[in-house]
Design a protein around this motif. Structure first.
Motif, short mmCIF file in Angstrom:
data_model
loop_
_atom_site.label_atom_id
_atom_site.label_comp_id
_atom_site.label_asym_id
_atom_site.label_seq_id
_atom_site.Cartn_x
_atom_site.Cartn_y
_atom_site.Cartn_z
N HIS A 45 -9.19 -5.72 5.41
CA HIS A 45 -9.33 -4.49 5.83
C HIS A 45 -10.50 -3.75 6.34
O HIS A 45 -10.40 -2.88 7.03
N THR A 92 -6.00 0.85 -0.36
CA THR A 92 -5.35 -0.78 0.19
C THR A 92 -5.33 -1.57 -1.04
O THR A 92 -5.42 -2.97 -0.94
N ALA A 115 -1.08 0.93 1.07
CA ALA A 115 -1.04 -0.45 1.21
C ALA A 115 0.05 -0.76 0.22
O ALA A 115 -0.68 -1.05 -0.90
N TYR A 127 2.51 1.39 3.94
CA TYR A 127 2.57 0.30 4.89
C TYR A 127 2.44 -0.83 4.42
O TYR A 127 1.67 -1.04 3.42
N ALA A 129 3.05 -5.63 4.87
CA ALA A 129 3.09 -6.84 5.56
C ALA A 129 3.92 -7.75 4.84
O ALA A 129 4.11 -8.05 3.70
N ASP A 253 -4.29 -11.44 7.63
CA ASP A 253 -3.65 -10.26 7.59
C ASP A 253 -4.40 -9.21 8.85
O ASP A 253 -5.65 -9.12 8.56
N TRP A 255 -4.97 -6.10 10.30
CA TRP A 255 -4.50 -4.47 9.95
C TRP A 255 -4.95 -3.55 11.12
O TRP A 255 -4.47 -2.42 11.04
N TYR A 258 -2.67 -1.49 13.32
CA TYR A 258 -1.92 -0.33 12.50
C TYR A 258 -3.10 0.73 12.23
O TYR A 258 -2.69 1.98 12.60
N TYR A 259 -4.16 0.36 11.70
CA TYR A 259 -5.07 1.49 11.47
C TYR A 259 -5.38 2.35 12.99
O TYR A 259 -5.44 3.71 12.78
N THR A 284 1.03 -8.41 12.53
CA THR A 284 0.40 -8.29 11.58
C THR A 284 0.13 -9.05 10.50
O THR A 284 -1.16 -9.32 9.84
#
Length: 357
Positions: A45, A92, A115, A127, A129, A253, A255, A258-259, A284
């Protein structure tokens, strides 16, 4: 004339003030459950946070809080971040869900992204995954490589996300090795290297020669390395320091896309609440390098499985599949719906042990 000049000056000042306000960077906050150096979940993250900074430059300012416990501490940390002027806050961890909703009610002008949760509001998006897709691939490798037919699995908390992963890995290990058994140890933590190491050691002592984990530190891989002849997998990040073995593959992962997309939406004024669940096909969920410690045929099979999942050709939960008690769940060719998967609270047939309450 003086009045006209005064009015013109005031208008110019107002325009300058508005332009300055528009030029202020968007402040983006991140609340982390673990330390940024955990090597797993929080590390990835934070890599995505840094990607946001690199992508937008001086258009954004990012702030973060690490090692925030789930519960009341989370609500305080999120509140402080909102009071500090954050325009967008990513929280998160699953256990931050209620805290996020509670703070969002008090700050309707702040955008929140949670998350892995399922509660939304006008200013709260979620969101997630599809980690279970990656665990299908790791399960295939685990079932193919175990010699003892005993696979150990370190679970964090008995929530649907973790149960889905266990079931997916088990189903795909069983597809290639009908004799494989899974033994699950619940650590009741996302990140605690000492507990994770103890869990891995206990599983190894019980005969496991493959360790899977849904916890965030590299401690299980260190335990596998110390034991010798035990393999494991990177969780949430590549954990590349343990290549080529015991870490023989990984779930990563990613991210960042998306961020970046959601920060851009705030900048553009187009941000809206939504719920998304992205996977291998979206980029993702990634499968890290499958090393040469894995036999070539197994590497190819795992890569093919990854690609079929990513393209949508194959779904990891495709029937026939029964529940642990033998009752029918999915008929031949039937695919699990997202609602069931998001609430999964049962093991599939062949798994032993009970899911704790």
């Amino acid at each position: 004339m003086k009045l006209i000049k005064t009015m013109a000056a005031a208008a110019a000042l107002l325009a300058a003030t508005q332009a300055g306000a528009q030029d202020d960077p968007v402040k983006v906050g991140f609340i982390y459950v673990g330390p940024i150096g955990d090597g797993g979940w929080t590390y990835e993250h934070d890599q995505a946070r840094q990607a946001v900074e690199e992508h937008f430059g001086d258009q954004v300012e990012t702030v973060y809080r690490e090692s925030v416990p789930e519960g009341a501490d989370a609500e305080r940390a999120i509140t402080q971040m909102a009071l500090g002027g954050a325009d967008l806050i990513f929280t998160t961890s699953f256990g931050f869900m209620d805290a996020t909703i509670n703070v969002a009610e008090k700050f309707p002008d702040v955008k929140f992204e949670h998350a892995t949760g399922y509660k939304t509001a006008e200013n709260v998006a979620t969101y997630n995954a599809r980690f279970y897709q990656g665990r299908a691939v790791l399960g295939h490798i685990a079932g193919s490589m175990t010699e003892s037919n005993k696979v150990g699995y370190i679970g964090s908390f008995p929530i649907p996300e973790v149960i889905r992963g266990i079931n997916s890995a088990f189903l795909h290990a069983r597809k290639v090795n009908p004799d494989v058994e899974f033994n699950v140890v619940w650590a009741y933590t996302w990140f605690d290297p000492a507990k994770e190491a103890d869990a891995a050691q206990a599983l190894i002592e019980q005969g496991a020669d493959v360790i899977l984990q849904h916890t965030d530190s590299t401690a299980p891989l260190a335990a596998a390395e110390q034991a010798g002849d035990v393999i494991g997998f990177g969780q949430a990040s590549d954990m590349a320091e343990y290549k080529p073995s015991p870490r023989v593959a990984s779930i990563i992962d990613n991210w960042s896309p998306y961020y970046i997309d959601r920060v851009q939406a705030v900048i553009d004024g187009t941000w809206e609440s939504h719920s998304v669940w992205q996977g291998i096909g979206d980029g993702t969920v990634e499968i890290g390098e499958i090393t040469d410690a894995v036999p070539e045929d197994v590497r190819q099979e795992a890569a093919d499985l990854r690609d079929r999942i990513g393209s949508g050709e194959y779904h990891p939960f495709t029937g026939p599949i029964n529940k642990q008690d033998g009752s029918a769940w999915l008929a031949e060719g039937e695919v699990a719906d997202d609602e069931t998967l998001l609430g999964m609270d049962f093991y599939v047939e062949g798994m032993t042990g009970d899911i704790p309450n």
